[in-house]
Design a protein around this motif. Structure first.
Motif, PDB file in Angstrom:
ATOM      1  N   UNK A  51       0.838  -1.193   0.000  1.00  0.00           N
ATOM      2  CA  UNK A  51       0.000   0.000   0.000  1.00  0.00           C
ATOM      3  C   UNK A  51       0.883   1.256   0.000  1.00  0.00           C
ATOM      4  N   UNK A  52       0.651   2.187  -0.935  1.00  0.00           N
ATOM      5  CA  UNK A  52       1.468   3.405  -0.982  1.00  0.00           C
ATOM      6  C   UNK A  52       1.382   4.238   0.296  1.00  0.00           C
ATOM      7  N   UNK A  53       0.288   4.105   1.048  1.00  0.00           N
ATOM      8  CA  UNK A  53       0.151   4.869   2.285  1.00  0.00           C
ATOM      9  C   UNK A  53       1.216   4.475   3.307  1.00  0.00           C
ATOM     10  N   UNK A  54       1.738   3.239   3.167  1.00  0.00           N
ATOM     11  CA  UNK A  54       2.765   2.763   4.095  1.00  0.00           C
ATOM     12  C   UNK A  54       4.169   3.106   3.620  1.00  0.00           C
ATOM     13  N   UNK A  55       4.268   3.737   2.464  1.00  0.00           N
ATOM     14  CA  UNK A  55       5.567   4.016   1.858  1.00  0.00           C
ATOM     15  C   UNK A  55       5.755   5.524   1.703  1.00  0.00           C
ATOM     16  N   UNK A  56       5.831   6.186   2.810  1.00  0.00           N
ATOM     17  CA  UNK A  56       6.025   7.634   2.824  1.00  0.00           C
ATOM     18  C   UNK A  56       7.065   7.974   3.889  1.00  0.00           C
ATOM     19  N   UNK A  57       8.056   8.726   3.516  1.00  0.00           N
ATOM     20  CA  UNK A  57       9.050   9.150   4.501  1.00  0.00           C
ATOM     21  C   UNK A  57       9.499  10.570   4.194  1.00  0.00           C
ATOM     22  N   UNK A  58       9.426  11.413   5.203  1.00  0.00           N
ATOM     23  CA  UNK A  58       9.851  12.807   5.090  1.00  0.00           C
ATOM     24  C   UNK A  58      10.995  13.022   6.078  1.00  0.00           C
ATOM     25  N   UNK A  59      12.159  13.342   5.562  1.00  0.00           N
ATOM     26  CA  UNK A  59      13.357  13.515   6.377  1.00  0.00           C
ATOM     27  C   UNK A  59      13.487  14.961   6.860  1.00  0.00           C
ATOM     28  N   UNK A  60      13.925  15.101   8.088  1.00  0.00           N
ATOM     29  CA  UNK A  60      14.293  16.423   8.599  1.00  0.00           C
ATOM     30  C   UNK A  60      15.813  16.496   8.640  1.00  0.00           C
ATOM     31  N   UNK A  61      16.403  17.430   7.907  1.00  0.00           N
ATOM     32  CA  UNK A  61      17.867  17.515   7.860  1.00  0.00           C
ATOM     33  C   UNK A  61      18.461  17.901   9.219  1.00  0.00           C
ATOM     34  N   UNK A  62      19.719  17.576   9.389  1.00  0.00           N
ATOM     35  CA  UNK A  62      20.437  17.842  10.631  1.00  0.00           C
ATOM     36  C   UNK A  62      21.076  19.234  10.590  1.00  0.00           C
ATOM     37  N   UNK A  63      20.886  19.989  11.644  1.00  0.00           N
ATOM     38  CA  UNK A  63      21.511  21.314  11.740  1.00  0.00           C
ATOM     39  C   UNK A  63      22.979  21.159  12.113  1.00  0.00           C
ATOM     40  N   UNK A  64      23.850  21.727  11.292  1.00  0.00           N
ATOM     41  CA  UNK A  64      25.285  21.754  11.580  1.00  0.00           C
ATOM     42  C   UNK A  64      25.680  23.214  11.792  1.00  0.00           C
ATOM     43  N   UNK A  65      25.945  23.571  13.044  1.00  0.00           N
ATOM     44  CA  UNK A  65      26.250  24.962  13.392  1.00  0.00           C
ATOM     45  C   UNK A  65      27.731  25.239  13.153  1.00  0.00           C
ATOM     46  N   UNK A  66      28.016  26.126  12.226  1.00  0.00           N
ATOM     47  CA  UNK A  66      29.403  26.494  11.934  1.00  0.00           C
ATOM     48  C   UNK A  66      29.672  27.985  12.174  1.00  0.00           C
ATOM     49  N   UNK A  67      28.580  28.747  12.352  1.00  0.00           N
ATOM     50  CA  UNK A  67      28.681  30.172  12.662  1.00  0.00           C
ATOM     51  C   UNK A  67      27.648  30.493  13.733  1.00  0.00           C
ATOM     52  N   UNK A  68      27.872  31.527  14.541  1.00  0.00           N
ATOM     53  CA  UNK A  68      26.871  31.899  15.559  1.00  0.00           C
ATOM     54  C   UNK A  68      25.602  32.487  14.949  1.00  0.00           C
ATOM     55  N   UNK A  69      25.698  33.065  13.740  1.00  0.00           N
ATOM     56  CA  UNK A  69      24.543  33.637  13.038  1.00  0.00           C
ATOM     57  C   UNK A  69      23.811  34.642  13.926  1.00  0.00           C
ATOM     58  N   UNK A  70      24.589  35.459  14.613  1.00  0.00           N
ATOM     59  CA  UNK A  70      24.044  36.363  15.618  1.00  0.00           C
ATOM     60  C   UNK A  70      24.392  37.812  15.281  1.00  0.00           C
ATOM     61  N   UNK A  71      23.412  38.516  14.753  1.00  0.00           N
ATOM     62  CA  UNK A  71      23.626  39.917  14.410  1.00  0.00           C
ATOM     63  C   UNK A  71      23.841  40.768  15.654  1.00  0.00           C
TER      64      UNK A  71
END
Length: 351
Positions: free
Chosen positions: A326-346
């Motif tokens: 069943x296609x309903x059982x074949x669904x996957x949505x990935x959430x990417x991993x955050x890799x912090x390389x800068x503080x990104x802080x204005x």
């Protein structure tokens, strides 16, 4: 003249001679017929592997009604002076190939030029029985390929989701979440004028990114910088030109959210040409699926999801879909991993 004798190709008769079972039993075992005992089937498969037996694809197709082809639509542009757009189809194909390894299925790649060509190719595959299943990407908000394949109950797995409420197998990135997380991080760091370097909104995931971008502003109680959203072909040139244009507006951005590594490379190039430095004058957050952003100078904060994993999951799902799952059982949505390389802080820089 001496000629090298060719080694005979193993056949079902060869397996019968080795195992002592009849040709009929061998044939049924190779088709996974339930009338053959598991122990017998295992012995026959073991013998087949040892002698290098491979089933004749044409014969199997005649017996089973299957082509044993898993088709993949791969876009290839005919445009002159084409630039890299960050879409790594070889990595996708590698992942699919890994999933099919050890099965009777072989991958067939169908080159397409655009969405219309992709829809026509999908129809031809269905009508002519060129494959038993199909994988494709570049999903449109309203995608005719998905409509066609759902209507024909043809096994397929899409890399991405359309905006319609349909039941079909898919593998995707949570683009709404990724855009929201990147924008929210920059807002928390004090940025208010944030640019989004995005694909054309005919693509479904472009709309997902816009939704996440807007949600982050809404939740922060800040007016969204909708005037800093740019859309294009995701080439490095597009990223570079976007920066040059956006930094000339009356209220220029202090941060950029980039859709992929190729636009990010262009953004960094544009910033460099204007004497702007990441982490000092401006912040940049990117999405990356081949980890190339680790080698940017300076390295930038990234949301990372290996594309090979997506490709492998596509192949695994397609095998299950072709088996009738069943296609309903074949669904996957990935959430990417955050890799912090800068503080990104204005705020930290202005203090």
């Amino acid at each position: 003249m001496h000629r090298t004798r060719r080694t005979p190709v193993p056949t079902i008769k060869t397996l019968a001679e080795i195992t002592g079972y009849s040709i009929a039993t061998i044939s049924k075992a190779l088709r996974d017929s339930p009338v053959v005992a598991p122990v017998t089937r295992d012995l026959i498969f073991k013998a087949a592997r040892e002698v290098g037996y491979q089933a004749n694809a044409r014969g199997m197709a005649l017996r089973t009604g299957k082509s044993f082809q898993a088709a993949v639509l791969m876009p290839v542009t005919a445009a002159r002076d084409y630039e890299w757009d960050g879409v790594e189809y070889t990595q996708i194909l590698s992942g699919v190939s890994q999933a099919l390894d050890g099965t009777d299925y072989r991958m067939s790649v169908h080159v397409i030029r655009d969405a219309a060509d992709g829809a026509e190719t999908a129809r031809r595959i269905v009508d002519q029985g060129l494959a038993d299943g199909l994988i494709f990407s570049g999903i449109l908000a309203d995608d005719p390929r998905i409509d066609l394949l759902v209507d024909h109950h043809f096994p397929f797995v899409s890399m991405g989701r359309c905006r319609k409420d349909l039941d079909y197998a898919h593998v995707d990135i949570d683009n709404e979440w990724a855009a929201h997380a990147a924008t929210a991080r920059l807002l928390a760091g004090g940025h208010r004028r944030i640019a989004l370097v995005n694909p054309e909104r005919r693509l479904s995931y472009a709309l997902d990114r816009l939704d996440g971008f807007a949600r982050a502003f809404r939740e922060a109680g800040v007016t969204a910088s909708a005037d800093l959203v740019v859309e294009g072909d995701l080439s490095t040139h597009f990223g570079r030109q976007s920066v040059i244009d956006l930094l000339q507006v009356a209220e220029p951005p202090t941060a950029f959210v980039c859709i992929n590594e190729s636009t990010t490379l262009g953004v960094l190039s544009g910033l460099g040409s204007l004497g702007r430095q990441v982490g000092v004058d401006v912040d940049v957050i990117a999405y990356d699926d081949i980890n190339v952003s680790a080698y940017f100078t300076p390295p930038i904060t990234t949301f990372y999801q290996p594309i090979e994993v997506l490709g492998r999951t596509l192949g695994q799902f397609l095998l299950k879909r072709m088996e009738g799952e069943d296609p309903k059982a074949l669904r996957q949505v990935f959430r990417p991993t955050l890799i912090e390389r800068q503080p990104d802080n204005l705020g930290g820089r202005l203090a």
